[in-house]
Design a protein around this motif. Sequence first.
Motif, short mmCIF file in Angstrom:
data_model
loop_
_atom_site.label_atom_id
_atom_site.label_comp_id
_atom_site.label_asym_id
_atom_site.label_seq_id
_atom_site.Cartn_x
_atom_site.Cartn_y
_atom_site.Cartn_z
N CYS A 19 0.83 -1.21 0.00
CA CYS A 19 0.00 0.00 0.00
C CYS A 19 0.87 1.26 0.00
O CYS A 19 0.58 2.22 -0.74
N VAL A 20 1.92 1.26 0.79
CA VAL A 20 2.82 2.42 0.82
C VAL A 20 3.44 2.63 -0.55
O VAL A 20 3.47 3.75 -1.08
N ALA A 21 3.96 1.54 -1.13
CA ALA A 21 4.70 1.65 -2.40
C ALA A 21 3.80 1.90 -3.59
O ALA A 21 4.16 2.65 -4.50
N ALA A 22 2.63 1.28 -3.61
CA ALA A 22 1.79 1.34 -4.80
C ALA A 22 0.66 2.37 -4.72
O ALA A 22 0.14 2.77 -5.76
N VAL A 23 0.32 2.80 -3.50
CA VAL A 23 -0.82 3.72 -3.36
C VAL A 23 -0.41 5.05 -2.73
O VAL A 23 -0.59 6.11 -3.33
N ALA A 24 0.13 5.00 -1.52
CA ALA A 24 0.36 6.23 -0.76
C ALA A 24 1.39 7.15 -1.42
O ALA A 24 1.10 8.33 -1.65
N ALA A 25 2.57 6.63 -1.69
CA ALA A 25 3.62 7.49 -2.25
C ALA A 25 3.26 8.02 -3.64
O ALA A 25 3.34 9.24 -3.87
N PRO A 26 2.82 7.17 -4.58
CA PRO A 26 2.47 7.71 -5.90
C PRO A 26 1.30 8.70 -5.84
O PRO A 26 1.30 9.70 -6.56
N SER A 27 0.33 8.43 -4.99
CA SER A 27 -0.83 9.34 -4.88
C SER A 27 -0.42 10.70 -4.35
O SER A 27 -0.93 11.73 -4.80
N ALA A 28 0.48 10.70 -3.36
CA ALA A 28 0.93 11.98 -2.80
C ALA A 28 1.59 12.83 -3.87
O ALA A 28 1.30 14.03 -3.99
N ALA A 30 1.17 12.60 -7.06
CA ALA A 30 0.22 12.91 -8.13
C ALA A 30 -0.71 14.06 -7.75
O ALA A 30 -1.18 14.80 -8.62
N MET A 31 -0.97 14.24 -6.45
CA MET A 31 -1.97 15.20 -6.02
C MET A 31 -1.41 16.47 -5.39
O MET A 31 -2.09 17.48 -5.37
N LEU A 32 -0.20 16.40 -4.86
CA LEU A 32 0.34 17.53 -4.11
C LEU A 32 1.55 18.14 -4.81
O LEU A 32 2.17 17.50 -5.67
N GLU A 33 1.86 19.36 -4.41
CA GLU A 33 3.10 19.99 -4.87
C GLU A 33 4.26 19.13 -4.36
O GLU A 33 4.18 18.47 -3.32
N ARG A 34 5.35 19.12 -5.10
CA ARG A 34 6.48 18.22 -4.83
C ARG A 34 6.97 18.31 -3.38
O ARG A 34 7.22 17.30 -2.73
N ALA A 35 7.13 19.51 -2.84
CA ALA A 35 7.64 19.67 -1.47
C ALA A 35 6.66 19.10 -0.46
O ALA A 35 7.05 18.42 0.49
N GLN A 36 5.37 19.40 -0.65
CA GLN A 36 4.35 18.87 0.26
C GLN A 36 4.27 17.36 0.17
O GLN A 36 4.14 16.67 1.18
N ALA A 37 4.32 16.84 -1.04
CA ALA A 37 4.28 15.39 -1.23
C ALA A 37 5.48 14.73 -0.57
O ALA A 37 5.35 13.68 0.07
N GLY A 38 6.64 15.33 -0.69
CA GLY A 38 7.84 14.80 -0.05
C GLY A 38 7.69 14.73 1.46
O GLY A 38 8.09 13.74 2.09
N LYS A 39 7.11 15.77 2.06
CA LYS A 39 6.89 15.77 3.51
C LYS A 39 5.89 14.69 3.92
O LYS A 39 6.09 14.00 4.92
N LEU A 40 4.82 14.55 3.14
CA LEU A 40 3.81 13.53 3.44
C LEU A 40 4.41 12.13 3.32
O LEU A 40 4.25 11.29 4.21
N VAL A 41 5.13 11.89 2.26
CA VAL A 41 5.72 10.57 2.04
C VAL A 41 6.79 10.29 3.10
O VAL A 41 6.91 9.15 3.57
N ALA A 42 7.54 11.30 3.52
CA ALA A 42 8.53 11.11 4.58
C ALA A 42 7.84 10.64 5.86
O ALA A 42 8.33 9.75 6.56
N VAL A 44 4.92 9.05 6.01
CA VAL A 44 4.43 7.69 5.76
C VAL A 44 5.56 6.69 5.95
O VAL A 44 5.38 5.64 6.58
N PHE A 45 6.75 7.00 5.44
CA PHE A 45 7.88 6.09 5.60
C PHE A 45 8.35 6.02 7.05
O PHE A 45 8.84 4.98 7.50
N GLU A 46 8.22 7.11 7.79
CA GLU A 46 8.55 7.07 9.22
C GLU A 46 7.62 6.11 9.95
O GLU A 46 8.06 5.26 10.74
N LEU A 47 6.32 6.23 9.67
CA LEU A 47 5.36 5.31 10.29
C LEU A 47 5.61 3.87 9.85
O LEU A 47 5.53 2.94 10.65
N ASP A 48 5.92 3.70 8.57
CA ASP A 48 6.23 2.36 8.07
C ASP A 48 7.41 1.76 8.82
O ASP A 48 7.39 0.59 9.20
N ALA A 49 8.45 2.53 9.05
CA ALA A 49 9.63 2.02 9.74
C ALA A 49 9.29 1.61 11.17
O ALA A 49 9.71 0.54 11.63
#
Length: 142
Positions: A19-28, A30-42, A44-49
């Motif tokens: 879900c993280v690799a196929a849904v959350a990161a690509p969706s972020a 696709a929908m957000l400005e690059r900097a915002q998406a980077g913060k969101l994905v960071a 998500v990966f923190e929670l994943d870890a």
Amino acid sequence: MLYRVRAVLAALWGGLLVCVAAVAAPSAFAMLERAQAGKLVARVFELDAQISLGLGLMLLMVERRLQRDAAGPVMTPNLLLPMAALFCTAAGYYGIQPLMEAARAGQGAWSFGALHAVSSLFFGLKTLAVLVLAWRASRAPA
């Protein structure tokens, strides 16, 4: 009972990683400005870890108990797979992530892109290890 617990934990962990690799990161991205998406994905990966560390340790304990009860060998593929996934989590997130932050600030010997590739490799290997574990755990115990 522990065989089912192992199967459920491995399946949940595998589902989270997919879900993280196929849904959350690509969706972020696709929908957000690059900097915002980077913060969101960071985040998500923190929670994943954090979740990966917890699930990996639980799976290690379950597998050790199953092997002890069966008087089987200490090292089995079902024990090595969560160990590999935990290694990939520690190396990929807790090892590479701080280097990526430094590279983003213009520090360090490696570029952000190279570190991102290494981090992605660790995440992919972790996902593969967990999915193989889930596949193995889904089979009826011998």
